[in-house]
Design a protein around this motif. Structure first.
Motif, PDB file in Angstrom:
ATOM      1  N   THR A   1      52.412  30.964 118.762  1.00 32.84           N
ATOM      2  CA  THR A   1      52.155  31.229 120.166  1.00 32.84           C
ATOM      3  C   THR A   1      52.330  32.724 120.415  1.00 32.84           C
ATOM      4  O   THR A   1      52.875  33.445 119.569  1.00 32.84           O
ATOM      5  N   ALA A   2      51.865  33.170 121.552  1.00 34.39           N
ATOM      6  CA  ALA A   2      51.898  34.598 121.854  1.00 34.39           C
ATOM      7  C   ALA A   2      53.317  35.160 121.763  1.00 34.39           C
ATOM      8  O   ALA A   2      54.261  34.587 122.317  1.00 34.39           O
ATOM      9  N   HIS A   3      53.443  36.267 121.028  1.00 31.91           N
ATOM     10  CA  HIS A   3      54.708  37.001 120.905  1.00 31.91           C
ATOM     11  C   HIS A   3      55.812  36.173 120.248  1.00 31.91           C
ATOM     12  O   HIS A   3      56.998  36.440 120.445  1.00 31.91           O
ATOM     13  N   ARG A   4      55.428  35.174 119.472  1.00 34.10           N
ATOM     14  CA  ARG A   4      56.417  34.347 118.770  1.00 34.10           C
ATOM     15  C   ARG A   4      56.065  34.257 117.304  1.00 34.10           C
ATOM     16  O   ARG A   4      54.901  34.377 116.916  1.00 34.10           O
ATOM     17  N   SER A   5      57.077  34.036 116.472  1.00 33.18           N
ATOM     18  CA  SER A   5      56.830  33.824 115.053  1.00 33.18           C
ATOM     19  C   SER A   5      56.123  32.492 114.852  1.00 33.18           C
ATOM     20  O   SER A   5      56.225  31.579 115.678  1.00 33.18           O
ATOM     21  N   ALA A   6      55.420  32.382 113.740  1.00 33.57           N
ATOM     22  CA  ALA A   6      54.833  31.094 113.381  1.00 33.57           C
ATOM     23  C   ALA A   6      55.961  30.113 113.082  1.00 33.57           C
ATOM     24  O   ALA A   6      57.054  30.503 112.668  1.00 33.57           O
ATOM     25  N   ARG A   7      55.700  28.845 113.283  1.00 30.28           N
ATOM     26  CA  ARG A   7      56.684  27.815 112.946  1.00 30.28           C
ATOM     27  C   ARG A   7      55.950  26.598 112.397  1.00 30.28           C
ATOM     28  O   ARG A   7      54.752  26.398 112.653  1.00 30.28           O
ATOM     29  N   VAL A   8      56.674  25.800 111.647  1.00 31.75           N
ATOM     30  CA  VAL A   8      56.094  24.579 111.101  1.00 31.75           C
ATOM     31  C   VAL A   8      55.781  23.629 112.247  1.00 31.75           C
ATOM     32  O   VAL A   8      56.596  23.438 113.149  1.00 31.75           O
TER      33      VAL A   8
ATOM     34  N   ARG B   1      61.600  22.273 107.205  1.00 36.00           N
ATOM     35  CA  ARG B   1      61.536  21.214 108.191  1.00 36.00           C
ATOM     36  C   ARG B   1      60.580  21.556 109.331  1.00 36.00           C
ATOM     37  O   ARG B   1      60.292  22.727 109.613  1.00 36.00           O
ATOM     38  N   SER B   2      60.117  20.512 110.018  1.00 33.09           N
ATOM     39  CA  SER B   2      59.282  20.690 111.206  1.00 33.09           C
ATOM     40  C   SER B   2      60.008  21.550 112.228  1.00 33.09           C
ATOM     41  O   SER B   2      61.209  21.380 112.453  1.00 33.09           O
ATOM     42  N   GLY B   3      59.281  22.480 112.833  1.00 35.81           N
ATOM     43  CA  GLY B   3      59.863  23.343 113.840  1.00 35.81           C
ATOM     44  C   GLY B   3      60.509  24.606 113.297  1.00 35.81           C
ATOM     45  O   GLY B   3      60.864  25.494 114.070  1.00 35.81           O
ATOM     46  N   SER B   4      60.667  24.709 111.976  1.00 38.76           N
ATOM     47  CA  SER B   4      61.310  25.889 111.393  1.00 38.76           C
ATOM     48  C   SER B   4      60.435  27.129 111.558  1.00 38.76           C
ATOM     49  O   SER B   4      59.224  27.068 111.337  1.00 38.76           O
ATOM     50  N   PRO B   5      61.024  28.266 111.915  1.00 39.61           N
ATOM     51  CA  PRO B   5      60.240  29.500 112.024  1.00 39.61           C
ATOM     52  C   PRO B   5      59.888  30.040 110.646  1.00 39.61           C
ATOM     53  O   PRO B   5      60.666  29.919 109.697  1.00 39.61           O
ATOM     54  N   ILE B   6      58.705  30.620 110.529  1.00 30.87           N
ATOM     55  CA  ILE B   6      58.248  31.239 109.293  1.00 30.87           C
ATOM     56  C   ILE B   6      57.857  32.674 109.629  1.00 30.87           C
ATOM     57  O   ILE B   6      56.815  32.911 110.247  1.00 30.87           O
ATOM     58  N   THR B   7      58.701  33.630 109.266  1.00 30.89           N
ATOM     59  CA  THR B   7      58.443  35.023 109.607  1.00 30.89           C
ATOM     60  C   THR B   7      57.864  35.775 108.414  1.00 30.89           C
ATOM     61  O   THR B   7      58.088  35.411 107.259  1.00 30.89           O
ATOM     62  N   GLU B   8      57.133  36.837 108.728  1.00 34.66           N
ATOM     63  CA  GLU B   8      56.568  37.670 107.663  1.00 34.66           C
ATOM     64  C   GLU B   8      57.680  38.270 106.805  1.00 34.66           C
ATOM     65  O   GLU B   8      57.562  38.332 105.579  1.00 34.66           O
ATOM     66  N   ALA B   9      58.750  38.690 107.459  1.00 30.10           N
ATOM     67  CA  ALA B   9      59.850  39.303 106.731  1.00 30.10           C
ATOM     68  C   ALA B   9      60.489  38.310 105.748  1.00 30.10           C
ATOM     69  O   ALA B   9      60.778  38.645 104.590  1.00 30.10           O
TER      70      ALA B   9
END
Length: 220
Positions: A69-76, A32-40
């Motif tokens: 954004t800086a110091h944050r995980s990527a998100r949709v 979904r939109s806004g969901s975090p996408i982490t490397e882990a």
């Protein structure tokens, strides 16, 4: 000993495969939109090394499907009214110019006709299945210019276009028969050499989708 910094072909293939699967999940709404996408999470989900997971995420950041954004995980990316209007108006600028050029030589792209025939064959009513042939129709207008750079520019927003279109049809806002009829009118204007009419019809066609999606998003 080689000094090249290029990734091995096997790694590139893995990254592209993970990127494609993540893209599909995002565009289908499974993520979904806004969901975090982490490397882990990507590494664990797809069974790949962290560097490959990171590279796949960065590809989707570059294509506009993910934001970081800086110091944050990527998100949709969140699809809001501002995003929708910017994406659709960017499409309108590029496609309108393409239509004027095609109309000057009365060049009706065969690929656009084929894509619209597919939509015409669908049952009446809104259907998410129209997204793929609808996008092929519009992409065919750009590709008919046979310009590598114009095509590259258009494709730079293609994932965001797909996401917006999926949102429109996922909400069942547009009728397949209406889409096909509007496409046919645009191609008729091109065939007659009337570029201004073709561009005006395109603007009305895209504005309708834009306005309906913005209205639905604002209601939410």
């Amino acid at each position: 000993m080689s000094t090249t910094s290029e990734a091995p072909l096997g790694v590139v293939g893995v990254v592209d495969a993970v990127t494609a699967q993540l893209r599909g999940r995002i565009l289908s709404g499974a993520i979904r939109s806004g969901s975090p996408i982490t490397e882990a999470a990507v590494s664990q989900s797809f069974g790949v090394a962290r560097p490959s997971a990171k590279a796949a995420i960065e590809q989707l950041v570059a294509s506009g499907l993910l934001v970081r954004t800086a110091h944050r995980s990527a998100r949709v990316v969140d699809i809001d009214s501002v995003t929708v209007r910017d994406v659709y108006r960017t499409r309108t600028r590029l496609e309108s110019a393409a239509l004027r050029e095609l109309a000057a030589s009365k060049n009706v792209p065969a690929a656009a006709l084929a894509a619209n025939a597919e939509i015409m064959a669908m049952p009446g009513g809104p259907d998410p299945a129209t997204v793929a042939p609808d996008l092929r129709f519009h992409t065919a207008l750009i590709d008919a210019l046979d310009s590598e750079r114009t095509g590259r520019m258009y494709r730079s927003v293609l994932d965001e276009v797909r996401l917006c279109m999926a949102q429109v049809q996922g909400r069942r806002l547009l009728d397949a028969a209406d889409i096909a009829a509007q496409h046919a009118d645009i191609l008729d204007a091109v065939a007659s050499g009337d570029g201004e009419r073709a561009a005006a019809l395109l603007e009305a066609h895209l504005s309708s989708a834009e306005d309906r999606l913005v209205e639905a998003l604002d209601a939410d």
